[in-house]
Enzyme design. Sequence first.
Site, short mmCIF file in Angstrom:
data_model
loop_
_atom_site.label_atom_id
_atom_site.label_comp_id
_atom_site.label_asym_id
_atom_site.label_seq_id
_atom_site.Cartn_x
_atom_site.Cartn_y
_atom_site.Cartn_z
N LYS A 82 26.41 45.08 59.99
CA LYS A 82 25.59 43.90 60.46
C LYS A 82 25.17 44.31 62.07
O LYS A 82 25.70 45.12 62.52
CB LYS A 82 26.42 42.56 60.55
CG LYS A 82 25.75 41.17 60.67
CD LYS A 82 25.15 40.79 59.28
CE LYS A 82 24.22 39.70 59.46
NZ LYS A 82 24.19 38.71 58.25
N GLY A 182 20.91 20.65 54.55
CA GLY A 182 19.68 21.52 54.78
C GLY A 182 18.90 21.92 53.55
O GLY A 182 19.34 22.44 52.47
N VAL A 183 17.67 21.89 53.84
CA VAL A 183 16.65 21.96 52.72
C VAL A 183 15.58 22.81 53.24
O VAL A 183 14.53 22.68 53.10
CB VAL A 183 16.15 20.72 52.29
CG1 VAL A 183 17.25 19.92 51.18
CG2 VAL A 183 15.56 19.72 53.20
N HIS A 185 14.57 27.14 53.19
CA HIS A 185 14.05 27.88 52.03
C HIS A 185 15.11 27.73 50.86
O HIS A 185 14.66 27.05 49.65
CB HIS A 185 13.97 29.46 52.14
CG HIS A 185 12.81 29.88 53.10
ND1 HIS A 185 11.58 29.47 52.96
CD2 HIS A 185 12.78 30.71 53.98
CE1 HIS A 185 10.75 29.90 53.97
NE2 HIS A 185 11.41 30.62 54.53
N VAL A 186 16.26 28.17 51.01
CA VAL A 186 17.29 28.16 49.78
C VAL A 186 17.37 26.71 49.27
O VAL A 186 17.40 26.43 48.22
CB VAL A 186 18.58 28.75 50.18
CG1 VAL A 186 19.58 28.73 49.01
CG2 VAL A 186 18.34 30.46 50.53
N GLY A 187 17.64 25.80 50.34
CA GLY A 187 18.21 24.46 49.99
C GLY A 187 16.93 23.66 49.25
O GLY A 187 17.28 23.27 48.18
#
Length: 364
Positions: A82, A182-183, A185-187
Site C-alpha cells: 500500500k 453509503g451509496v 459507486h459501490v453502494g
Amino acid sequence: MGMTLFDSPSFSNHEGVHAFYDEKTGLKAIVAVHSTARGPAVGGTRMWNYATAAEALEDVLRLSKGMSYKNAVADLEMGGGKSVIIGDSRTQKSPELFHAFGRYLNGLGGHYYAAEDVGTSVEDIAEARKVTEFVLGLKDGPEASGDPSPVTAEGVFRSNLVVARRLFNQNDMTGLTVAIQGVGHVGAYLAEKLHKAGAKLIITDVNQANLEAVAAKTGAEIVAPDAIYDVAADIYAPCALGATLNPQTLDRLKVKAVCGAANNQLATADIGDELFKRGVLYAPDYVINGGGIINVASEMNARQTGGAYDASWVEGKLSRLMETFEEILERSVAENKPTHLIADAIAEARIQAAADKKAAALKI
C-alpha cells in the site's frame, strides 16, 4: 522517545517500508510492502492530510497487511502492499507530484504496483504511468481494467445471496430488508442489484444527490446518517467508512448479518468475536469486497502476457472467491469460531505455503 518502526504492533513482518521525499513537488510518500510471497505486492495509493507522519505510517502498515490477506483470499498471484501520500488531495496535487511518485516506484523495481484509492484518481495513476510501468487501474488501452466498482459490488451482492440462503433459506432477497450505509459507486451498484433481487432497502449517505438518485431507482427509504444503525433490517451493509462496527454501534444493530463493501469494518478484532457471540453473521470485509482487486489483477495478467483485459478470467476468480466465502461460513459453524479468524487463517496459510515454495525453489 516513541516506539520504532520494528516495534510497532502494525509492523507484522513487513518485507519493506520505504519513505520518499521530493523537494521540488513536495511529495511525501510512504510505500509499505507486506509480502511478495505470492507475487508482486499490489495495493492502492491513498492521499490524505495525516496530522503526523507516525499516523501515516500506522495507516499504510495496516492497509498493506490487509492487502496481503485480501489478495491471498482472492487466490491472486499477488502480494500485498500500500502507499500513502501525505497531503491535501484537493489543493496539493500536480502532474509533477505523480511523476515524482512514479519515478520512486521505478526504484522499487516491480516489488510493488500502485493503484488508485481514497484521495487519488485513475487520472493521477495515468500521470504516474507516464514515467513508470508499476501502476495498475488504467481506463485506456487493451489491458485497462477500468472502474473496479461494478465488480466489487457484484461480489458483495453474491455474498448477500449466500447469506440469504444460509440464514433465511431463500434463493433471492424477496422480503428481506438491507440497510446500506453509503451509496457512492459501490453502494449504488449494490442497491440496484439487491433491489432487482427483491430486497427492501433503507439507505443513508452524506451526499444528498446520491441518495435521491438511488432512491428514485430502487424505492429505497432514506434515513439520516446516524439513524442507519437503529433501523429494523435483516442485513447491515456498510459501504462507506471503516470501523462502523464499534462499541458505540454494536448494541444498536438489530440485524442478523453484516455484509457490506467497506474496508476495515471492525473497529478492533474483538468486535468480530462479539458479533459471533451474539449470533450475528459477519461477512469478512476483505473477503467479500475482493471483486475490485480481482478486476485489477486481470490488468496485471494482461500486462504480463501481452494480452487484453479478460472478463471471463475475472468471473472465474469471483466464483472461486464466493466458494471461499462459503467455506469460511461452513468452517465458522463447524469449528465454532468467528468468521474473521477463519478468513485470516486461510489467508495466512496461503501466504505461508507460497513463501515455503519460494524458499524451497531457492534452496535456502
